[in-house]
Structures are given as C-alpha cells and as structure tokens.
Motif scaffolding. Structure first.
Motif, short mmCIF file in Angstrom:
data_model
loop_
_atom_site.label_atom_id
_atom_site.label_comp_id
_atom_site.label_asym_id
_atom_site.label_seq_id
_atom_site.Cartn_x
_atom_site.Cartn_y
_atom_site.Cartn_z
N ASN A 1 -0.37 4.85 1.86
CA ASN A 1 0.88 5.59 1.70
C ASN A 1 0.74 6.81 0.81
N GLY A 2 -0.53 7.18 0.51
CA GLY A 2 -0.78 8.33 -0.34
C GLY A 2 -1.23 9.54 0.45
N ARG B 1 -5.91 9.19 8.32
CA ARG B 1 -5.11 9.15 9.55
C ARG B 1 -3.75 8.48 9.28
N GLY B 2 -2.68 9.14 9.74
CA GLY B 2 -1.34 8.59 9.55
C GLY B 2 -0.80 8.78 8.15
N HIS B 3 -1.46 9.60 7.35
CA HIS B 3 -1.03 9.87 5.98
C HIS B 3 -1.02 11.38 5.75
N GLY B 4 -0.15 11.82 4.84
CA GLY B 4 -0.10 13.25 4.54
C GLY B 4 0.11 14.08 5.78
N LYS B 5 -0.76 15.06 5.97
CA LYS B 5 -0.64 15.96 7.11
C LYS B 5 -1.51 15.54 8.30
N MET C 1 11.60 -6.56 7.36
CA MET C 1 12.61 -5.52 7.39
C MET C 1 12.20 -4.36 8.31
N PHE C 2 10.92 -3.97 8.24
CA PHE C 2 10.45 -2.89 9.11
C PHE C 2 10.64 -3.26 10.59
N ASP D 1 7.98 2.69 12.28
CA ASP D 1 6.72 2.35 12.94
C ASP D 1 5.53 2.75 12.06
N LEU D 2 5.63 3.92 11.44
CA LEU D 2 4.57 4.36 10.54
C LEU D 2 4.47 3.42 9.34
N MET D 3 5.64 3.03 8.79
CA MET D 3 5.65 2.08 7.67
C MET D 3 4.99 0.76 8.08
#
Length: 292
Positions: A69-70, A94-98, A181-182, A196-198
């Motif tokens: 998550n960083g 992948r899937g983080h930041g940009k 919860m997600f 979905d990303l979470m």
C-alpha cells in the motif's frame, strides 16, 4: 467506514505520517517530491504493465522496494540518504503508486518478475537492494531466483509465510475482518473506494508469500535481515530467515517497530549503510574453529 481504512493503513501502509495512536511517528516530508517528480520520473513497460520509477544520484546501483500500500515516497528517507553515494533506483510496485495493476490476482511472484524486468531494462550488471516489508520479501525472492546478479540485500520486516508462526496474530485477525468488508463492498458494487485494488493488495499479506526456508539457501548475495523488536513479524521468524541464508547478518533493532525506516531513518540508514559499504564478515564466537 473510515475506521477499517485507517486500520489497513496502520497494518500495511507507509502513506501516512503519523499512526493513529501516535506511538510511531514517521517522516514523509522531503524537499524533493519523491514518487511525483516529473523531472526524473519514467515508465517502463514490463510484463504487460507500465511500471513507474525514479532515479537519483550516481555510483553503484541500489534498488529500493517499498511495502504494501506504499509507493516510492515511502522510501524517501532512504533516497535522501543513499543518493549521495549510489545510483538509487526506486520503483512503484505493480498496483501501487503510479504503476499499473493489469492483473486480477496480484502476487509476489509477479512483483518479483517486474523488478527483475526493470533491472534488465536498465541493463544493470549487478545491484544491491533495500526492501521494506513486502519489498523485503521481493528482495529475498529476487535473491532466490538468481535472475538478477545481486551483491547485497537489506531485508527489513520480511516474512516467508502468512501464518501466525511468522506474523503476529493481531495482524491476521484484523486483516480477516477487513477483507470481509472489502468483499462485501465489491458485492454491493460500492464505488467509494477501489475495493478490488484493496482486496488484491491485502491478499499479498493474507495468503502470501509461500517461501520455503530451504529456498533461502539458494541466495548467493550477502543479506542483512532486519526487524524491529516489536515488529509485525515475529522475532523468532526473523531469526529463522537469518539462520537459513548462507551469508547473512541479523539485526533486531531495539525499541523499534516495523516502521523503523521512516520512524527512525537515521538509525536504520546507518545500519544499512554499514552493511552495504563494508566488506561482508561472518565471524563466529566458537573459538574451537579459530585457526582452522
């Protein structure tokens, strides 16, 4: 609604400056906009996804890999310190930041392949790596893979498996409730967050990694295994990792947590720098071996 998100950040993230209970204060204020620096930021297309990275400094290449998550910004304290003597490469996983996600099943295996692909595209003959949390896991997997020539690895807060023998039980319990919860929000088609990303990011912690301790014997690089003495990772598991790597040193940081690279960067960076800059030594207290 906000409490679960804050808990996820507490457990997984490096994108906040102060943990909710104010026990651990982390520094993410820098003169340079790490992670959002248009002057140096680039994209590399690797394994079908655009991976964002930034480079700073000159010298031997040093790859920095952030945690769950960083983003690049999470490693800002390390960029600030090491760019004075190394060619620092920091990438958004992948899937983080940009960096793009481009998968419905995010795995450490995929992230490892991405980092190896970046090393290959940049034509780096050999590298050293500092990895924090998930980044430490990726660094170890790169060492196991052997597809990149690695000189030294600093692995902070890494684990080999996601169960309670490796990770403290409070992490597992809170993560299970958050994932419920997600999934509920996804089923409801709620659009207030990218659920979905979470789900995919939290899946890295909930179900991964799955590394055999025997696999660590494949690592040819010299490795510094680090943990805080009140880490997310159990101290005995950090010792287990150390004991199964052929050329390794161990550091359990006193009075520190999983977040030491940002909460105590002066101490963490000094420890990492000593390991990276000095010749590797593995002396033994067993005097019966001396002279043999």
């Amino acid at each position: 609604m906000k409490k679960p998100i804050q808990l996820l950040i507490l457990i997984l993230a490096y994108s906040v400056c102060v943990i909710a209970n104010a026990q651990v204060q982390m520094n993410f204020k820098f003169d340079t906009p790490y992670g959002n620096n248009a002057a140096v930021g680039k994209f590399a297309t690797i394994n079908g996804a655009k991976i964002y990275y930034e480079e700073y400094g000159k010298g031997e290449p040093l790859l920095l890999i952030h945690g769950n998550n960083g983003s690049i910004e999470a490693m800002g304290n390390q960029i600030d310190y090491f760019k004075k003597k190394y060619r620092v490469i920091a990438a958004d996983s992948r899937g983080h930041g940009k960096s793009e996600l481009k998968t419905d099943s995010l795995t450490f295996v995929q992230i490892t392949k991405d980092m190896e692909g970046l090393v290959n595209q940049l034509k780096l003959d050999s590298i050293s790596v500092i990895g924090w949390s998930d980044g430490g896991i990726v660094a170890l997997q790169m060492g196991i893979s052997g597809k990149s020539k690695m000189k030294k690895i600093v692995a902070m807060g890494a684990n080999l498996r996601p169960d309670s023998t490796a990770v403290n039980s409070w992490v597992i319990k809170d993560l299970q409730s958050m994932r419920k919860m997600f999934l509920s929000k996804i089923k409801e088609k709620d659009t207030s967050e990218n659920w979905d990303l979470m789900k995919q990011r939290s899946g890295l912690v909930a179900y991964q990694p799955n590394i055999s301790s025997k696999d660590l014997s494949k690592i040819k690089a010299k490795v510094l295994v680090i943990g805080g003495d009140k880490d997310i990772i159990r101290n005995e598991h950090t010792v287990e990792i150390f004991e199964n790597i052929p050329k390794a040193q161990l550091c359990i940081m006193p009075g520190e947590t999983h977040f030491a690279p940002a909460s105590s960067p002066e101490v963490f960076n000094a420890i990492a720098n000593k390991f990276l800059s000095e010749p590797f030594k593995r002396p033994d207290s067993d005097w019966t071996k001396w002279g043999k």
